[in-house]
Design an enzyme around this catalytic site. Structure first.
Site, PDB file in Angstrom:
ATOM      1  N   CYS A  45       8.786  -7.101  -0.746  1.00 57.03           N
ATOM      2  CA  CYS A  45       8.021  -7.636   0.397  1.00 57.03           C
ATOM      3  C   CYS A  45       8.861  -8.644   1.179  1.00 57.03           C
ATOM      4  O   CYS A  45       8.803  -8.693   2.414  1.00 57.03           O
ATOM      5  CB  CYS A  45       6.738  -8.304  -0.089  1.00 57.03           C
ATOM      6  SG  CYS A  45       5.651  -7.173  -0.971  1.00 57.03           S
TER       7      CYS A  45
HETATM    8  C1  BEZ Z   1       7.815  -6.231  -4.353  1.00 55.43           C
HETATM    9  O1  BEZ Z   1       7.488  -6.558  -3.225  1.00 55.43           O
HETATM   10  O2  BEZ Z   1       8.953  -6.388  -4.759  1.00 55.43           O
HETATM   11  C2  BEZ Z   1       6.826  -5.606  -5.279  1.00 55.43           C
HETATM   12  C3  BEZ Z   1       5.489  -5.952  -5.193  1.00 55.43           C
HETATM   13  C4  BEZ Z   1       4.591  -5.399  -6.080  1.00 55.43           C
HETATM   14  C5  BEZ Z   1       5.044  -4.476  -7.036  1.00 55.43           C
HETATM   15  C6  BEZ Z   1       6.383  -4.130  -7.073  1.00 55.43           C
HETATM   16  C7  BEZ Z   1       7.284  -4.701  -6.205  1.00 55.43           C
END
Ligand code: BEZ
Length: 210
Positions: A45
């Site tokens: 994210c």
């Molecule tokens: C991420 O943004 O890295 C992420 C968020 C939730 C689950 C897996 C990855």
């Protein structure tokens, strides 16, 4: 019920990093890319939000506004913005909805319990200036999105709204476009005086000004 292409995008009011947002007023006469991410302070994210911030000039060029969402509270978004600037080299220059009460996530079906009961999936909605849903995408949490692809779709939608063409696989601005199959050759001759290539009676390619 799931939102479908051609539906009116649901209106809402929610807090954001740029203050309370009444969606329809905030949209004005722009195109909108509304997208959710699973959670603040997560790696994928962080890269996505940094990328959207870096692409702001490209959104502006297309009269398009970006708006993000997760179910994290506003103070979390505000603290995370510092990490986005530090690690991605881009300040958060678009609003991030703090949908802690999940009202918008529920309206747009962004929580898909078999994927995660508590967080939003990576949803994308492209909404035109009339408030109509023109694209929906759903990505899993583990896959960061390609926002240049989403811009490419906006380019295609804007072009096909103004000219009687469609865009072929992997099309990008400047490439040949497809003449709509419903247009007979006699009409195509008039509509496309620059000419076209007929590969098959149903596959006619031409170039148009964008
Ligand atoms: C991420 O943004 O890295 C992420 C968020 C939730 C689950 C897996 C990855």
């Amino acid at each position: 019920m799931a939102l479908r292409l051609g539906d009116k995008a649901p209106d809402f009011t929610q807090d954001s990093t740029q203050g309370p947002i009444h969606f329809r007023d905030w949209q004005g006469d722009s195109w909108v890319i509304l997208f959710s991410h699973p959670a603040d302070f997560t790696p994928v994210c962080t890269t996505e939000l940094g990328m959207v911030a870096k692409l702001k000039p490209e959104f502006d060029r297309r009269n398009t506004k970006a708006i993000g969402l997760s179910v994290d509270p506003l103070d979390s978004h505000t603290r995370w913005a510092g990490d986005i600037l530090e690690t991605q080299g881009a300040a958060l220059n678009f609003p991030l909805l703090a949908d802690a009460d999940r009202s918008v996530a529920q309206l747009y079906d962004m929580i898909q319990p078999e994927a995660s009961a508590t967080t939003t999936v990576r949803s994308v909605f492209v909404i035109d200036p009339k408030g109509v849903l023109r694209l929906t995408l759903t990505y899993p949490a583990s896959t960061g999105r390609n926002f240049e692809e989403i811009l490419r779709v906006v380019d295609s939608l804007q072009l096909t709204d103004s000219q009687r063409v469609a865009t072929p696989a992997n099309w990008k601005q400047g490439d040949e476009v497809v003449i709509l199959p419903a247009i007979p050759n006699e009409e195509a001759d008039k509509l496309f005086p620059q000419g076209y290539r007929q590969v098959k009676p149903y596959l006619r390619l031409t170039r148009v000004a964008e």
